[in-house]
Design a protein around this motif. Structure first.
Motif, PDB file in Angstrom:
ATOM      1  N   GLY A 108       0.814  -1.204   0.000  1.00  0.00           N
ATOM      2  CA  GLY A 108       0.000   0.000   0.000  1.00  0.00           C
ATOM      3  C   GLY A 108       0.849   1.257   0.000  1.00  0.00           C
ATOM      4  O   GLY A 108       1.921   1.300   0.584  1.00  0.00           O
ATOM      5  N   LEU A 109       0.363   2.276  -0.708  1.00  0.00           N
ATOM      6  CA  LEU A 109       1.048   3.574  -0.692  1.00  0.00           C
ATOM      7  C   LEU A 109       0.317   4.535   0.215  1.00  0.00           C
ATOM      8  O   LEU A 109       0.873   5.534   0.652  1.00  0.00           O
ATOM      9  CB  LEU A 109       1.052   4.170  -2.100  1.00  0.00           C
ATOM     10  N   GLN A 110      -0.952   4.229   0.462  1.00  0.00           N
ATOM     11  CA  GLN A 110      -1.805   5.156   1.198  1.00  0.00           C
ATOM     12  C   GLN A 110      -1.201   5.538   2.536  1.00  0.00           C
ATOM     13  O   GLN A 110      -1.210   6.695   2.919  1.00  0.00           O
ATOM     14  CB  GLN A 110      -3.171   4.524   1.455  1.00  0.00           C
ATOM     15  N   GLN A 111      -0.668   4.518   3.238  1.00  0.00           N
ATOM     16  CA  GLN A 111      -0.203   4.785   4.588  1.00  0.00           C
ATOM     17  C   GLN A 111       1.071   5.599   4.595  1.00  0.00           C
ATOM     18  O   GLN A 111       1.243   6.504   5.410  1.00  0.00           O
ATOM     19  CB  GLN A 111       0.016   3.471   5.321  1.00  0.00           C
ATOM     20  N   SER A 112       1.997   5.264   3.703  1.00  0.00           N
ATOM     21  CA  SER A 112       3.284   5.940   3.765  1.00  0.00           C
ATOM     22  C   SER A 112       3.264   7.273   3.027  1.00  0.00           C
ATOM     23  O   SER A 112       4.025   8.163   3.345  1.00  0.00           O
ATOM     24  CB  SER A 112       4.372   5.035   3.200  1.00  0.00           C
ATOM     25  N   TYR A 113       2.388   7.406   2.059  1.00  0.00           N
ATOM     26  CA  TYR A 113       2.419   8.645   1.292  1.00  0.00           C
ATOM     27  C   TYR A 113       1.042   9.264   1.119  1.00  0.00           C
ATOM     28  O   TYR A 113       0.838  10.438   1.382  1.00  0.00           O
ATOM     29  CB  TYR A 113       3.067   8.392  -0.075  1.00  0.00           C
ATOM     30  N   GLY A 114       0.092   8.475   0.680  1.00  0.00           N
ATOM     31  CA  GLY A 114      -1.227   9.022   0.393  1.00  0.00           C
ATOM     32  C   GLY A 114      -1.636   8.620  -1.009  1.00  0.00           C
ATOM     33  O   GLY A 114      -0.901   7.920  -1.700  1.00  0.00           O
ATOM     34  N   HIS A 115      -2.813   9.037  -1.417  1.00  0.00           N
ATOM     35  CA  HIS A 115      -3.325   8.612  -2.710  1.00  0.00           C
ATOM     36  C   HIS A 115      -2.667   9.385  -3.841  1.00  0.00           C
ATOM     37  O   HIS A 115      -2.493  10.594  -3.767  1.00  0.00           O
ATOM     38  CB  HIS A 115      -4.836   8.816  -2.754  1.00  0.00           C
ATOM     39  N   ILE A 116      -2.293   8.646  -4.889  1.00  0.00           N
ATOM     40  CA  ILE A 116      -1.772   9.281  -6.092  1.00  0.00           C
ATOM     41  C   ILE A 116      -2.754   8.976  -7.212  1.00  0.00           C
ATOM     42  O   ILE A 116      -3.100   7.816  -7.423  1.00  0.00           O
ATOM     43  CB  ILE A 116      -0.390   8.705  -6.463  1.00  0.00           C
TER      44      ILE A 116
END
Lengths: 718, 156
Positions: free
Chosen positions: A670-678
């Motif tokens: 997941g990217l949501q947790q470390s960065y956020g939605h792209i």
């Protein structure tokens, strides 16, 4: 969780969930016409066990509720109350409320509303037969207490000593029921019985042949016999236990004093009320001491009920075969296996770069390693998988409540309840499914009088099914209603400005209008649906799970929604591509085909956009590199490679990529947790070289895309 | 940040990891540093702000990397073998800070730190929580919360 009572209480609530499930099952069987005493007993036992456990923990509200339910069920059991469809409806309702009561007790929440009213309605079924309160307690002597199997290690010996402190010189009744495994492991009951006979006591042994079938039906490998021995003399229970020490696991052995054996309820009653004794949990006596001699072993029970579905009987017959594990531990395992897969890929890549010959031991070893890794991954994923049955049972409740609210007669049929899906998928499927079921009841099925006029049965049928199909799970919700009124849908869409009035739409295109945001066909907004959240919400929830939803409808015969979901959210089959020197992964499920562009495939649309011509259709062209901001749009796409992707509504788009590298399974990070939605990116993954590659979400990408495939300056130059 | 470090380290001493960005010297509280890694190429993220260099693989987790130089309004870090990524943790959020080079570990009494003066023209100033002088060099103490990617702060 250091408090042992809290732990026991927690497992009581887990047991409650299982009991509620079997209660629902039995009621469904009853609803389908199974009015035999076994089914009624299952209902009764489930309610009774919940009551018993609740009493032990002082959950008075739950006890009171369960008690009144039990009283009514007892009337049914004794044949004084007839099982009518009306009665079953009330049984279901009360069972639903019982589930609410259990969760209220678990969370310490106030008692759910409507309990009293529901109980009164239920009790009104009994009419004048209502027994005097308290009297029903005497009538349960033929009832076999059902042990709550708590995960406590009360070894038989330890407990035997505890339960009967001083019984030297007493009489003993021993029941010995060998299981098939006893014979298979080379033991002979004769030797054991001889040893019993040789004990320092007067012994009388009888053989119970009641379960012995006809010769024709006899399976020579099956165990049918059991023995009962009455001993009196200077004996301790431990002496008896010792004889059977080696066969404990492969036979049912109960040792009791005659008083215990003849009056089991005197032992079980205190279990319900006298819980404060912290040493002996109430379930233990029920299991070890009071289990009466004729207790059938799980195997014969399944045999003597050939009408019961074997698939249904199996999981309930052997509750001991499962282990409860903290979900966090499983997730950690899943993550670690994900690491293992990545590491294995990295190792494979470096071995390949080392230039070893293909038949070297390293290469063959690596291949075996690769297969093992994949097997481990599959097995670990299976741990997270759970049957959809609890989800389906929740839906059954939704159907009952929804149909009662708008006075339609609806029956829910479920198929494939044992189909297993990832736990997270099940959890996140509950809301969209609820919505679809409500829709089916509200919009899908006609009112009873219309159904009769159309020559259908008054009762509408909604079918909920689950099955595995080519590596995905397909869940279908179908009704036998009137089907989609396409004229009405189209008119509505035009009036809402969703479709141009002169548009010519195919039937499936009209059906798919239902998924547009802000669409609702019900003329009147009913209490059930039409609250402004429509099928578009359902669709986006399904898509968020990596699933697809489609709709088919036949006028007069009904509507069918079909949801196709990945088996797990942790891995994905992807196509690895490169664009502008970046490596990306496109989910295989979204790609319909790949193609190389020829000169006359590409047509200019606007000053900055292109479409391509594929088999008679014009498909918009998107430059992936440009959409992701990696480079400016190319001047010429001739000879370029495109991926044709499809969205749920059938809309297609062509994505230009530089090269297709391979197809492989990737572990989703997941990217949501470390960065956020792209925008346009679903997640990330780690490739064999240790680099991170982004996993695209083509639908989201196209949704946010500019579609610019011809730079302004290029257009001027060309 | 300062709140955090005070909680973690009640003593009057403060330990700082100092590093170079161009010719300037900055530092972070060493309690928030998890590790220091050599330069690896980051996978760029589409539609990300310029200071987000991309994401790297930190033992199986996806770690966003901030080019601290761009974040503080200077020229981007070149990105070669001499550059390092400082992995920092703020609350539950981790991120990598790409810097030119790590220079020193400093032990300072808290009393020698002072808040930066208020100069509106400088955007950088909001990223600095404290200033100090060590052997004639001025060291800026970074306010981590303000340099991490925006979304990351929201998520944390």
């Amino acid at each position: 969780m250091s408090d042992p009572m809290a732990e026991i209480k927690a497992s009581f609530f887990i047991e409650c969930d299982e009991l509620l499930e079997s209660l629902q099952d039995a009621l469904s069987d009853m609803d389908e016409g199974a009015h035999d005493s076994e089914t009624i007993n299952v209902v009764f036992r489930a309610v009774h066990s919940i009551k018993g456990g609740a009493g032990a923990f002082g959950l008075d509200a739950l006890v009171a509720f369960a008690h009144r339910y039990e009283t009514v069920m007892d009337e049914v059991r004794s044949g004084r109350l007839e099982i009518t469809p009306e009665a079953i409806k009330h049984f279901f309702q009360t069972a639903d409320l019982l589930a609410d009561q259990v969760s209220a007790a678990r969370d310490g929440a106030p008692e759910p509303e409507g309990s009293e009213a529901c109980l009164r309605e239920l009790e009104s079924l009994m009419g004048d037969n209502a027994p005097v309160p308290g009297a029903e307690e005497d009538e349960i002597d033929d009832f076999q207490p059902m042990g709550l199997s708590l995960d406590l290690d009360f070894s038989d010996e330890a407990f035997g000593d505890l339960g009967s402190p001083d019984t030297t010189g007493a009489e003993w009744v021993l029941t010995f029921t060998p299981q098939t495994a006893l014979y298979a492991s080379g033991n002979d009951p004769v030797h054991l019985l001889r040893t019993v006979h040789g004990l320092d006591a007067s012994v009388e042994i009888t053989c119970d042949m009641s379960r012995l079938p006809d010769l024709a039906a006899l399976d020579p490998r099956e165990s049918y016999l059991s023995w009962q021995a009455t001993l009196s003399g200077d004996l301790e229970e431990a002496d008896l236990r010792e004889v059977f020490d080696f066969v404990e696991d492969v036979a049912e052995i109960t040792i009791a004093t005659p008083e215990d054996a003849t009056a089991p309820e005197t032992e079980t009653e205190p279990a319900e009320t006298a819980m404060p004794d912290p040493i002996a949990p109430p379930e233990a006596p029920a299991q070890n001491v009071a289990e009466p001699p004729p207790a059938p072993t799980p195997q014969p029970q399944a045999e003597t009920r050939p009408d019961a579905e074997p698939a249904k009987a199996a999981p309930t017959a052997e509750p001991g075969a499962t282990v409860r594990v903290d979900l966090e531990r499983i997730d950690r395992l899943v993550n670690l296996v994900g690491e293992l897969v990545i590491n294995q890929a990295m190792l494979a890549q470096s071995v390949a770069e080392a230039g070893l010959p293909p038949n070297s031991p390293v290469m063959t070893g690596l291949e075996a390693f690769m297969m093992l890794t994949r097997d481990i991954q599959d097995s670990v994923m299976m741990i997270r998988a759970q049957p959809v049955k609890p989800l389906f049972q929740r839906m059954a409740r939704i159907v009952r409540e929804a149909s009662a609210a708008i006075e339609k007669e609806v029956r829910l049929r479920t198929e494939g309840e044992t189909t297993e899906v990832d736990k997270t998928v099940i959890e996140r499927l509950a809301d969209p499914l609820t919505h679809m079921i409500r829709n089916a009841v509200d919009h899908g099925l006609e009112a009873p009088h219309i159904r009769e006029a159309a020559g259908k049965s008054r009762e509408g049928v909604i079918t909920l099914s689950a099955q595995h199909r080519s590596g995905r799970v397909v869940i279908e919700v179908s009704d036998d209603g009137a089907g989609i009124n396409r004229e009405k849908v189209l008119a509505k869409a035009i009036s809402k400005g969703l479709v141009a009035p002169e548009a010519q739409l195919s039937e499936s295109e009209i059906d798919n209008l239902l998924f547009l945001p802000g669409f609702s066909t019900a003329d009147q907004i009913s209490a059930l649906s039409g609250r402004g959240v429509g099928m578009d919400v359902v669709r986006s929830a399904i898509q968020a799970l990596g699933g697809r939803i489609s709709i088919t409808s036949v006028a007069g015969e009904g509507t069918r929604f079909s949801i196709s979901l990945p088996l797990t959210l942790a891995v994905l089959d992807g196509m690895v591509i490169s664009v502008a020197d970046e490596t990306l992964v496109v989910p295989l499920s979204s790609i319909i085909e790949t193609a190389t562009l020829m000169g006359d495939d590409i047509r200019t649309l606007g000053p900055e956009t292109n479409v391509i011509h594929v088999r008679g259709d014009f498909v918009p062209l998107y430059d992936l590199g440009a959409e992701l901001g990696y480079r400016a749009p190319k001047a010429n796409y001739e000879g370029g490679i495109v991926l044709l992707t499809a969205q749920e509504n059938g809309e297609r788009s062509a994505l230009v990529v530089d090269a297709i590298m391979e197809q492989r399974q990737v572990v989703i990070k997941g990217l949501q947790q470390s960065y956020g939605h792209i925008p346009g990116v679903a997640a990330a993954t780690i490739l064999g070289d240790g680099q991170i590659a982004l996993i695209l979400d083509p639908a989201d990408l196209v949704h946010n895309a500019s579609g610019r495939t011809r730079g302004r300056d290029i257009a001027l130059a060309g | 940040m300062t709140e955090d470090s005070k909680k973690q380290n009640n003593s009057s001493e403060l330990e700082l990891l100092s590093f170079r960005l161009g010719e300037e010297e900055y530092s972070v509280d060493i309690m928030s540093v998890r590790e220091i890694r050599g330069w690896t190429r980051a996978t760029p993220l589409p539609h990300a702000p310029a200071y987000v260099r991309g994401v790297i693989n930190l033992r199986g987790t996806v770690l966003p990397v901030v080019d601290l130089s761009v974040r503080l309004g200077m020229a981007p870090v070149k990105g070669d073998a001499r550059n390092v990524i400082i992995v920092v943790q703020l609350g539950s959020q981790s991120a990598g800070l790409l810097v030119d080079a790590v220079s020193d570990i400093l032990n300072l009494p808290r009393s020698e730190l002072q808040p930066p003066p208020d100069l509106a023209a400088d955007a950088t100033q909001s990223y600095i929580s404290e200033l100090t002088i060590v052997e004639g060099r001025m060291i800026r103490v970074l306010d981590l919360a303000s340099v991490l990617p925006e979304n990351a702060i929201e998520a944390a």
